[in-house]
Design a protein around this motif. Sequence first.
Motif, short mmCIF file in Angstrom:
data_model
loop_
_atom_site.label_atom_id
_atom_site.label_comp_id
_atom_site.label_asym_id
_atom_site.label_seq_id
_atom_site.Cartn_x
_atom_site.Cartn_y
_atom_site.Cartn_z
N PHE A 180 0.91 -1.25 0.01
CA PHE A 180 -0.04 0.03 -0.05
C PHE A 180 0.91 1.31 -0.05
N SER A 181 1.85 1.20 0.71
CA SER A 181 3.02 2.34 0.78
C SER A 181 3.57 2.88 -0.50
N THR A 182 3.41 1.79 -1.48
CA THR A 182 4.17 2.10 -2.76
C THR A 182 2.93 2.02 -3.99
N THR A 183 1.83 2.14 -3.73
CA THR A 183 0.88 2.05 -4.49
C THR A 183 0.07 3.46 -4.76
N LYS A 184 -0.03 3.83 -5.81
CA LYS A 184 -0.82 5.10 -6.24
C LYS A 184 -2.31 4.69 -6.49
N PRO A 185 -3.22 4.96 -5.74
CA PRO A 185 -4.59 4.49 -6.09
C PRO A 185 -5.34 5.51 -7.14
N VAL A 186 -6.31 5.17 -7.86
CA VAL A 186 -7.01 5.76 -8.77
C VAL A 186 -7.75 7.00 -8.03
N GLN A 187 -8.23 6.54 -6.84
CA GLN A 187 -9.08 7.43 -5.79
C GLN A 187 -8.91 6.84 -4.36
N ALA A 188 -8.62 7.48 -3.60
CA ALA A 188 -8.95 6.67 -2.11
C ALA A 188 -9.75 7.77 -1.13
N LEU A 189 -10.52 7.37 -0.46
CA LEU A 189 -11.18 8.35 0.58
C LEU A 189 -11.26 7.19 1.76
N VAL A 190 -10.74 7.49 2.93
CA VAL A 190 -10.80 6.67 4.12
C VAL A 190 -11.18 7.83 5.45
N SER A 191 -12.16 7.35 6.12
CA SER A 191 -12.27 8.12 7.38
C SER A 191 -12.09 7.09 8.63
N ARG A 192 -11.34 8.07 9.72
CA ARG A 192 -11.25 7.35 10.85
C ARG A 192 -12.49 7.85 11.62
N ILE A 193 -13.40 6.81 12.30
CA ILE A 193 -14.42 7.01 13.29
C ILE A 193 -13.90 7.15 14.72
N PRO A 194 -14.19 8.22 15.10
CA PRO A 194 -13.58 8.37 16.81
C PRO A 194 -13.98 7.17 17.63
N CYS A 195 -13.02 6.74 18.41
CA CYS A 195 -13.15 5.43 19.06
C CYS A 195 -13.94 5.85 20.49
N VAL A 196 -14.38 4.62 21.00
CA VAL A 196 -15.29 4.64 22.27
C VAL A 196 -13.97 4.39 23.30
N ILE A 197 -14.09 5.11 24.41
CA ILE A 197 -13.35 5.10 25.62
C ILE A 197 -13.77 3.83 26.39
N LYS A 198 -13.12 2.95 26.91
CA LYS A 198 -13.59 1.99 27.71
C LYS A 198 -14.22 2.57 29.03
N GLY A 199 -15.54 1.96 29.38
CA GLY A 199 -16.30 2.49 30.22
C GLY A 199 -17.45 3.39 29.85
N GLN A 200 -17.30 3.68 28.59
CA GLN A 200 -18.21 4.58 27.89
C GLN A 200 -19.22 3.92 26.77
N GLU A 201 -19.18 2.60 27.02
CA GLU A 201 -19.93 1.83 26.03
C GLU A 201 -21.54 2.11 25.76
N GLN A 202 -22.12 2.50 27.04
CA GLN A 202 -23.54 2.57 27.05
C GLN A 202 -23.77 4.18 26.95
N MET A 257 -2.85 9.32 -0.86
CA MET A 257 -1.86 8.47 -0.05
C MET A 257 -2.15 8.18 1.42
N LEU A 258 -2.42 9.20 2.11
CA LEU A 258 -2.60 9.37 3.42
C LEU A 258 -3.94 8.55 3.79
N ALA A 259 -4.75 8.21 2.79
CA ALA A 259 -5.83 7.20 2.93
C ALA A 259 -5.32 5.61 2.82
N MET A 260 -4.37 5.65 1.88
CA MET A 260 -3.85 4.48 1.93
C MET A 260 -2.89 3.97 3.02
N LYS A 261 -2.43 4.88 3.77
CA LYS A 261 -1.49 4.56 5.11
C LYS A 261 -2.85 4.43 6.12
#
Length: 288
Positions: free
Chosen positions: A22-44, A58-62
């Motif tokens: 992935f680090s050496t592959t140029k995509p045609v297009q790439a969109l990746v979003s990180r979803i904020p994580c749930v902290i332990k104890g806040q599941e409910q 390339m940041l999306a590939m990473k």
Amino acid sequence: MTDIKSLFAQLTANLQQLEKLFSTTKPVQALVSRIPCVIKGQEQAAINQITPELSTDMLAMKLASEAFQDIHIKPPFSQKSARRYVGVIHLHPEHQNTTKIVFLIKAINTLKAEIEHAVVSEHASRQARFSAIHDNCPGVMTVHLYRKIHCLENESVKSVRFSWQRKDSLHQPDKLKLLGEINAEKERAMPDNLLALDQLQQKITSTPELDLRIRRPVKVQPAANIVRATGLKTVTAPLPIIIVQKEMFKASEVMAFTASQVRKQRSDKRKNTLLGTLSGHSIEKVVS
């Protein structure tokens, strides 16, 4: 017995190799979003807002590489709520790395399936399965270990759009078991709650088992709506989706989720009658 430790070592090696590609592959297009994580104890805690953090090219590939390798427990994040990375990566089939990437993804998915099958089929109890996973795959988060990477190769994709699913889990219960649970609840209940439990018990008793349903709320989750030449395909999307084809397609990032924006119910959706609630779950009767 299956050598789970060996399978896990192969999986880890393949994921590391995928990261290098992935680090050496140029995509045609790439969109990746990180979803904020749930902290332990806040599941409910109530989820009122989710704001994705978008990466492209390339940041999306990473970020995708990070997503695929994210199979271990990570303090201070919850072990009960999956960490999610929502997006799509479009690879050209003639890129020198694409064939290797597709091969590796298939191998990774196969190893994941083999580990899951070995754990489930060779260990009867929940405790035995827990030990099998954590003795052979130290520090893993099981839900992350098992989830597959979606890879669509030459399927004439026209568009990929993301949405948030807020579906409930609805299933038909065992009527006698359900009545037993109410009896147990009545033994623990305060006098003020006994009347409601008695009324619920009477309603369930008079309802045929085939018409009973238990509705449980399910956490909001991202889904991908993939339009192909053969029609629409909707899949859950906790990991980036890989699309391999020459043709361009429309891709959109996952938008923010706001709980107050309630979707209008379909006019043809069946409406059940609410009989009551038990342990936070709705007990319903199917309306013919």
